[in-house]
Design a protein around this motif. Structure first.
Motif, PDB file in Angstrom:
ATOM      1  N   ASP A  71       0.439   5.389   0.352  1.00 24.03           N
ATOM      2  CA  ASP A  71      -0.407   6.540   0.669  1.00 24.03           C
ATOM      3  C   ASP A  71      -0.526   7.429  -0.572  1.00 24.03           C
ATOM      4  O   ASP A  71       0.478   7.852  -1.152  1.00 24.03           O
ATOM      5  CB  ASP A  71       0.222   7.307   1.833  1.00 24.03           C
ATOM      6  CG  ASP A  71      -0.541   8.567   2.199  1.00 24.03           C
ATOM      7  OD1 ASP A  71      -1.652   8.786   1.663  1.00 24.03           O
ATOM      8  OD2 ASP A  71      -0.014   9.337   3.021  1.00 24.03           O
ATOM      9  N   GLU A 107      -1.230  10.402  -0.927  1.00 22.20           N
ATOM     10  CA  GLU A 107      -0.660  11.737  -0.776  1.00 22.20           C
ATOM     11  C   GLU A 107       0.850  11.764  -1.019  1.00 22.20           C
ATOM     12  O   GLU A 107       1.457  12.834  -1.076  1.00 22.20           O
ATOM     13  CB  GLU A 107      -0.976  12.279   0.614  1.00 22.20           C
ATOM     14  CG  GLU A 107      -2.469  12.513   0.834  1.00 22.20           C
ATOM     15  CD  GLU A 107      -2.775  13.101   2.196  1.00 22.20           C
ATOM     16  OE1 GLU A 107      -1.805  13.479   2.896  1.00 22.20           O
ATOM     17  OE2 GLU A 107      -3.968  13.191   2.560  1.00 22.20           O
ATOM     18  N   GLU A 122      -9.295   0.033  -0.498  1.00 26.69           N
ATOM     19  CA  GLU A 122     -10.700   0.330  -0.196  1.00 26.69           C
ATOM     20  C   GLU A 122     -11.605  -0.805  -0.673  1.00 26.69           C
ATOM     21  O   GLU A 122     -12.595  -1.143  -0.023  1.00 26.69           O
ATOM     22  CB  GLU A 122     -11.096   1.647  -0.852  1.00 26.69           C
ATOM     23  CG  GLU A 122     -10.580   2.878  -0.128  1.00 26.69           C
ATOM     24  CD  GLU A 122     -11.153   3.000   1.282  1.00 26.69           C
ATOM     25  OE1 GLU A 122     -12.391   2.860   1.442  1.00 26.69           O
ATOM     26  OE2 GLU A 122     -10.370   3.220   2.223  1.00 26.69           O
ATOM     27  N   GLU A 145      -5.490   2.721   9.621  1.00 17.97           N
ATOM     28  CA  GLU A 145      -6.845   3.288   9.696  1.00 17.97           C
ATOM     29  C   GLU A 145      -7.850   2.395   8.959  1.00 17.97           C
ATOM     30  O   GLU A 145      -8.986   2.224   9.408  1.00 17.97           O
ATOM     31  CB  GLU A 145      -6.854   4.693   9.109  1.00 17.97           C
ATOM     32  CG  GLU A 145      -6.069   5.709   9.928  1.00 17.97           C
ATOM     33  CD  GLU A 145      -5.946   7.060   9.234  1.00 17.97           C
ATOM     34  OE1 GLU A 145      -6.541   7.206   8.124  1.00 17.97           O
ATOM     35  OE2 GLU A 145      -5.270   7.954   9.769  1.00 17.97           O
ATOM     36  N   LYS A 146      -7.436   1.829   7.842  1.00 16.64           N
ATOM     37  CA  LYS A 146      -8.324   0.941   7.093  1.00 16.64           C
ATOM     38  C   LYS A 146      -8.545  -0.368   7.859  1.00 16.64           C
ATOM     39  O   LYS A 146      -9.656  -0.919   7.859  1.00 16.64           O
ATOM     40  CB  LYS A 146      -7.740   0.670   5.703  1.00 16.64           C
ATOM     41  CG  LYS A 146      -7.613   1.921   4.843  1.00 16.64           C
ATOM     42  CD  LYS A 146      -7.075   1.599   3.463  1.00 16.64           C
ATOM     43  CE  LYS A 146      -6.720   2.874   2.698  1.00 16.64           C
ATOM     44  NZ  LYS A 146      -7.847   3.807   2.553  1.00 16.64           N
ATOM     45  N   THR A 200       3.302  -2.306   3.041  1.00 14.85           N
ATOM     46  CA  THR A 200       3.465  -1.002   2.390  1.00 14.85           C
ATOM     47  C   THR A 200       4.438  -1.095   1.225  1.00 14.85           C
ATOM     48  O   THR A 200       5.183  -2.070   1.082  1.00 14.85           O
ATOM     49  CB  THR A 200       3.989   0.033   3.392  1.00 14.85           C
ATOM     50  OG1 THR A 200       5.233  -0.444   3.925  1.00 14.85           O
ATOM     51  CG2 THR A 200       2.993   0.241   4.515  1.00 14.85           C
ATOM     52  N   SER A 217       3.693   7.245   6.607  1.00 11.35           N
ATOM     53  CA  SER A 217       2.316   7.658   6.317  1.00 11.35           C
ATOM     54  C   SER A 217       1.517   6.528   5.669  1.00 11.35           C
ATOM     55  O   SER A 217       0.311   6.414   5.902  1.00 11.35           O
ATOM     56  CB  SER A 217       2.298   8.901   5.423  1.00 11.35           C
ATOM     57  OG  SER A 217       2.835   8.623   4.147  1.00 11.35           O
ATOM     58  N   SER A 218       2.178   5.677   4.874  1.00 13.35           N
ATOM     59  CA  SER A 218       1.476   4.527   4.286  1.00 13.35           C
ATOM     60  C   SER A 218       1.036   3.572   5.381  1.00 13.35           C
ATOM     61  O   SER A 218      -0.098   3.069   5.374  1.00 13.35           O
ATOM     62  CB  SER A 218       2.377   3.803   3.282  1.00 13.35           C
ATOM     63  OG  SER A 218       2.674   4.613   2.167  1.00 13.35           O
ATOM     64  N   LYS A 223       0.433   4.326   8.510  1.00 11.95           N
ATOM     65  CA  LYS A 223      -0.623   4.951   9.319  1.00 11.95           C
ATOM     66  C   LYS A 223      -1.969   4.927   8.603  1.00 11.95           C
ATOM     67  O   LYS A 223      -3.008   4.643   9.217  1.00 11.95           O
ATOM     68  CB  LYS A 223      -0.216   6.378   9.675  1.00 11.95           C
ATOM     69  CG  LYS A 223       0.967   6.443  10.629  1.00 11.95           C
ATOM     70  CD  LYS A 223       1.490   7.857  10.819  1.00 11.95           C
ATOM     71  CE  LYS A 223       2.722   7.866  11.702  1.00 11.95           C
ATOM     72  NZ  LYS A 223       3.320   9.225  11.832  1.00 11.95           N
ATOM     73  N   LYS A 224      -1.959   5.210   7.310  1.00  7.07           N
ATOM     74  CA  LYS A 224      -3.214   5.178   6.548  1.00  7.07           C
ATOM     75  C   LYS A 224      -3.759   3.751   6.454  1.00  7.07           C
ATOM     76  O   LYS A 224      -4.968   3.525   6.526  1.00  7.07           O
ATOM     77  CB  LYS A 224      -2.983   5.740   5.145  1.00  7.07           C
ATOM     78  CG  LYS A 224      -2.682   7.230   5.114  1.00  7.07           C
ATOM     79  CD  LYS A 224      -3.912   8.057   5.433  1.00  7.07           C
ATOM     80  CE  LYS A 224      -3.600   9.557   5.395  1.00  7.07           C
ATOM     81  NZ  LYS A 224      -3.188  10.027   4.062  1.00  7.07           N
ATOM     82  N   TYR A 277       0.829  -1.201   0.000  1.00  3.99           N
ATOM     83  CA  TYR A 277       0.000   0.000   0.000  1.00  3.99           C
ATOM     84  C   TYR A 277       0.869   1.259   0.000  1.00  3.99           C
ATOM     85  O   TYR A 277       1.835   1.378   0.759  1.00  3.99           O
ATOM     86  CB  TYR A 277      -0.923   0.007   1.220  1.00  3.99           C
ATOM     87  CG  TYR A 277      -1.714   1.275   1.374  1.00  3.99           C
ATOM     88  CD1 TYR A 277      -2.776   1.551   0.515  1.00  3.99           C
ATOM     89  CD2 TYR A 277      -1.377   2.206   2.358  1.00  3.99           C
ATOM     90  CE1 TYR A 277      -3.502   2.732   0.639  1.00  3.99           C
ATOM     91  CE2 TYR A 277      -2.101   3.384   2.499  1.00  3.99           C
ATOM     92  CZ  TYR A 277      -3.152   3.640   1.632  1.00  3.99           C
ATOM     93  OH  TYR A 277      -3.867   4.815   1.757  1.00  3.99           O
ATOM     94  N   GLU A 311      -4.663   2.980  -3.392  1.00  2.00           N
ATOM     95  CA  GLU A 311      -5.724   3.411  -2.470  1.00  2.00           C
ATOM     96  C   GLU A 311      -7.031   2.687  -2.762  1.00  2.00           C
ATOM     97  O   GLU A 311      -7.713   2.174  -1.859  1.00  2.00           O
ATOM     98  CB  GLU A 311      -5.924   4.918  -2.579  1.00  2.00           C
ATOM     99  CG  GLU A 311      -7.086   5.478  -1.760  1.00  2.00           C
ATOM    100  CD  GLU A 311      -6.812   5.454  -0.267  1.00  2.00           C
ATOM    101  OE1 GLU A 311      -7.793   5.535   0.501  1.00  2.00           O
ATOM    102  OE2 GLU A 311      -5.644   5.358   0.133  1.00  2.00           O
TER     103      GLU A 311
END
Length: 486
Positions: free
Chosen positions: A83, A85, A113, A147-148, A134, A140-141, A143-144, A81, A109
């Protein structure tokens, strides 16, 4: 968190008492072992056996059949994965993707999802993610992604993770802006422990002190031995992430204690690691199978652990212990390498476990990107027709790489195009785990006959490895876990 903490015959308090008496539970320490990086990987990156004992012939676990039913769960690996951004779709990112190993990073992304969507729709009891979570360990990858995973658990599905060779202390972590790659913050092993605490670590029946390995009860009668096989302690010193893997001697000793603990509770064990236990290709390449795979295999055989779930190599492939002979007292050891989720056909393993018979089934399933896109009102034609789009993109990348390999050959332009077409079609089947089923079609292609004329070289060897004859399936398995009554 596990939905099975208070279900079945296992008494959590009794289990924890046994652990405290027989095992050393402590805060993990960094691994000090490291080996050189594997410089090259396979170009873009079995067994439905009628002879093994039937699931119905296995000794039944002493459980209440009225209260303990078969459980369904999934395994996915190499999600890689990124991120969204961290990339702007510019020239640097495009060059990175086109020069890579087939990962669908522009839609990273959306793929994740879609996996969340699949979980919400089909509701497996738990989801295993066996490393390379990741792209290159970007903080950041991670952390995102966490969240998923939280949303998946909120939907009622437990999640259990381990790291892979891309995930920790990775100096290759990058973001992409315009024509530039920019060094990005990466995640340390200590950070991983904290960030993913809710996805296996906080529920662990036992933790290994020297790695991110842990033991967890995933369902009544079923424990997961989650093994951290990655080597990342010296990544910063080397300036690149180590690709090869091993299981530390101290981790092996800890695994033996886990086996004994499971036997006391009459629990079956599935072993999960990122690196492969067995070879999943006939090519002479290193870095995929554990460096100390023979030691690991000996440990598994002695402990009665006969199923490993792995990833890393990116292709969908199931192998059985080549040392096993029909009539052996012990059940054969299987290593299921699930194909990389980030690579076409973007699939995961759908599994079941029956606590009464100890029977396990495995079948592949492609993530429903098209269903997710329609449900969310997407107007992107690539997402609404993702299956076709992803296969064409993967085939096109394979075609281009084959042409590059043939650039200096003596074949005509037309012949090189024919050979590249054959390689592209074969590679699509190979990564899906269905090459053996399509061999008559492939061998009838004019380009294949031209490949047979090539002597030596990486590409010719790769073609030969993909057309290996197999009697057993790489996409499905029906087997029985050993009794584990030591």
């Amino acid at each position: 968190m596990s939905t099975y903490a208070a279900e079945g015959r296992l008494n959590p308090m009794m289990v924890m008492q046994q652990i405290s008496q027989s095992m050393n539970i402590g805060k993990r320490r960094k691994s000090l072992f490291a080996l050189p990086l594997l410089a090259a990987i396979i170009l873009m990156g079995g067994c439905n056996n009628d002879s093994h004992p039937s699931a119905h012939s296995a000794s039944a676990v002493n459980v209440n059949a009225d209260s303990v039913q078969p459980v369904s769960f999934w395994v996915a690996t190499d999600t890689h994965y990124l991120d969204k951004e961290l990339q702007d779709g510019g020239t640097a990112f495009d060059a990175y993707v086109s020069g890579g190993d087939g990962k669908m990073l522009p839609y990273s992304e959306e793929l994740m999802e879609a996996l969340v969507y699949d979980v919400e729709q089909k509701k497996p009891a738990f989801l295993i993610l066996s490393g390379d979570l990741t792209n290159n360990g970007e903080a950041s990858s991670h952390k995102k992604l966490a969240e998923k995973l939280k949303r998946i658990e909120q939907a009622g599905t437990s999640v259990y993770v381990i790291p892979g060779n891309h995930d920790l202390n990775n100096p290759w972590a990058r973001s992409f802006s315009g024509d530039k790659q920019i060094v990005a913050e990466y995640l340390s092993d200590e950070d991983f422990d904290d960030l993913y605490a809710e996805y296996g670590y906080d529920e662990a029946l036992s933790r290994d002190e020297d790695s991110l390995s842990y033991l967890v009860q995933a369902a009544p009668g079923l424990w997961l031995l989650m093994i951290d096989s990655a080597q990342y302690a010296k990544n910063e010193e080397y300036g690149f992430p180590q690709t090869d893997g091993r299981i530390l001697p101290s981790t092996q000793a800890w695994m033996e204690k886990c086996v004994k603990l499971a036997a006391k509770s009459q629990a079956s064990i599935i072993t999960v690691m990122h690196h492969n236990l067995l070879d999943h290709t006939t090519m002479q390449v290193s870095g995929f199978r554990l460096n100390n795979s023979q030691e690991a295999m000996k440990l598994l055989r002695q402990g009665g652990l006969n199923l490993v779930l792995s990833g890393h190599i990116h292709v969908q492939d199931i192998r059985r212990d080549p040392a096993y002979r029909e009539g052996d007292e012990a059940f054969p050891v299987y290593d299921i390498a699930t194909g990389a989720f980030a690579v076409n056909p973007h699939q995961y393993g759908v599994m079941t476990f029956d606590p009464l018979s100890r029977g396990v089934t495995y079948n592949t399933a492609a993530v429903d990107v098209e269903g997710w896109a329609a449900a969310t009102g997407s107007n992107d034609p690539n997402l609404l027709g993702f299956k076709s789009y992803a296969e064409k993109a993967f085939a096109s990348s394979s075609y281009s790489k084959a042409l590059q390999q043939l650039e200096d050959s003596s074949f005509s332009t037309a012949d090189r195009a024919s050979m590249a077409e054959t390689m592209a079609k074969l590679n699509v089947y190979y990564f899906a785990g269905t090459a053996a089923e399509h061999l008559p079609e492939i061998k009838a292609m004019p380009g294949f006959k031209l490949w047979e004329q090539v002597q030596g070289g990486f590409m010719a060897g790769y073609i030969n490895s993909m057309v290996e004859e197999q009697d057993e399936s790489n996409v499905s398995l029906d087997m029985v876990l050993n009794g584990n009554t030591r």
